[in-house]
Design an enzyme around this catalytic site. Sequence first.
Site, PDB file in Angstrom:
ATOM      1  N   GLY A  31       9.788   2.633   0.981  1.00 18.40           N
ATOM      2  CA  GLY A  31      10.532   3.701   1.616  1.00 18.40           C
ATOM      3  C   GLY A  31      10.829   4.868   0.701  1.00 18.40           C
ATOM      4  CE1 TYR A  32      15.863   9.168  -0.058  1.00 17.15           C
ATOM      5  CE2 TYR A  32      14.506  10.129  -1.790  1.00 17.15           C
ATOM      6  CZ  TYR A  32      15.611  10.176  -0.960  1.00 17.15           C
ATOM      7  OH  TYR A  32      16.463  11.262  -1.021  1.00 17.15           O
ATOM      8  CG  HIS A  34       7.090  10.193  -3.222  1.00 18.89           C
ATOM      9  ND1 HIS A  34       5.737  10.090  -3.464  1.00 18.89           N
ATOM     10  CD2 HIS A  34       7.649   9.079  -3.791  1.00 18.89           C
ATOM     11  CE1 HIS A  34       5.483   9.004  -4.154  1.00 18.89           C
ATOM     12  NE2 HIS A  34       6.617   8.354  -4.363  1.00 18.89           N
ATOM     13  CG  HIS A  37       5.133   6.993  -0.346  1.00 23.51           C
ATOM     14  ND1 HIS A  37       6.318   7.382  -0.916  1.00 23.51           N
ATOM     15  CD2 HIS A  37       4.883   5.749  -0.815  1.00 23.51           C
ATOM     16  CE1 HIS A  37       6.785   6.412  -1.678  1.00 23.51           C
ATOM     17  NE2 HIS A  37       5.918   5.413  -1.640  1.00 23.51           N
ATOM     18  CD  GLN A  61       8.575  -4.819  -5.618  1.00 19.15           C
ATOM     19  OE1 GLN A  61       7.932  -5.334  -4.692  1.00 19.15           O
ATOM     20  NE2 GLN A  61       8.295  -3.603  -6.062  1.00 19.15           N
ATOM     21  N   GLY A 148      -1.393   3.784  -4.480  1.00 18.25           N
ATOM     22  CA  GLY A 148      -1.549   4.897  -5.406  1.00 18.25           C
ATOM     23  C   GLY A 148      -1.986   4.428  -6.783  1.00 18.25           C
ATOM     24  CD  GLN A 154       2.119  -2.091  -6.668  1.00 16.74           C
ATOM     25  OE1 GLN A 154       3.271  -2.510  -6.726  1.00 16.74           O
ATOM     26  NE2 GLN A 154       1.804  -1.004  -5.982  1.00 16.74           N
TER      27      GLN A 154
END
Length: 284
Positions: A31-32, A34, A37, A61, A148, A154
């Site tokens: 979420g949040y 930017h 995303h 995590q 990303g 990751q």
Amino acid sequence: MKIIKTIEEMKSISRDIYFDKKTMGLVPTMGYLHEGHKSLIAKAKEDNDLVVVSIFVNPTQFAPEEDLENYPRDLQRDAKICEELKVDYIFHPKEGDMYRENFSTFVVPGENMTDIMCGVTRPAHFKGVCTVLTKIFNIVSPQKAYFGEKDIQQLAIVKRMVEDMNFDIDIVGCPIVREDDGLAKSSRNTYLDSSQRKAATILRKSILRAKEMIDSGEKDAIRVQASIIEMIEEEPLAKIDYIEILDFETFERLKIIQKRTLISMAVYIGKTRLIDNMVIDLND
């Protein structure tokens, strides 16, 4: 656009999409949202008939001392962004549904990919990432999932997990989206005050200096690393977590710069931990 809050409903929608022979892309987020995303969503829209954005702040995590409680959350804001981008579904499950009482099964990635970089100071982080993504992949059943390249470790770990566990999902890596001054877009950028925000540009500047050295013929990884460290340490608000120069394919530390070299770093600006990276391909 519809916000799905239960696992059962999301599974039902996924089954219907499958039987309708439509393709679905997933953008997993906490979420949040930017610009980074947004670029993932745009790519998913380009590639698929339907797009699902998952919004779930995953507690497994985060270490006890990390910023779980303070992590920015604003579903109304995120939903507006998703609607503007013509996302089809937001999957926003409750923590209690994702991790029921006595939850005890975790997906643990290999040590060769987690005992370096972010895995050193965040030893349980990637176990939490792999566990929640396994759950989300199983619930949503996308054909493609988008990540990303800013979170390069990751991305590499998720690709390996999908390959090792035989998930029928294509993991798509998308380029880093940056602010005008070069700072990589991140939800954590909101934690920075004006002086810290200015100081944070040292990450990108130090990577670009390293690239200049390599482009000029420097192949000694230790010298390149030392130059990065020296530049960052000149910024009073910066504290280095790690600076790594690695083989992009194996994540092994390098002494000599090779044809595909990953420069990766994590740096604290004040109390905010920021990451950045660049892959340098000597064949380019």
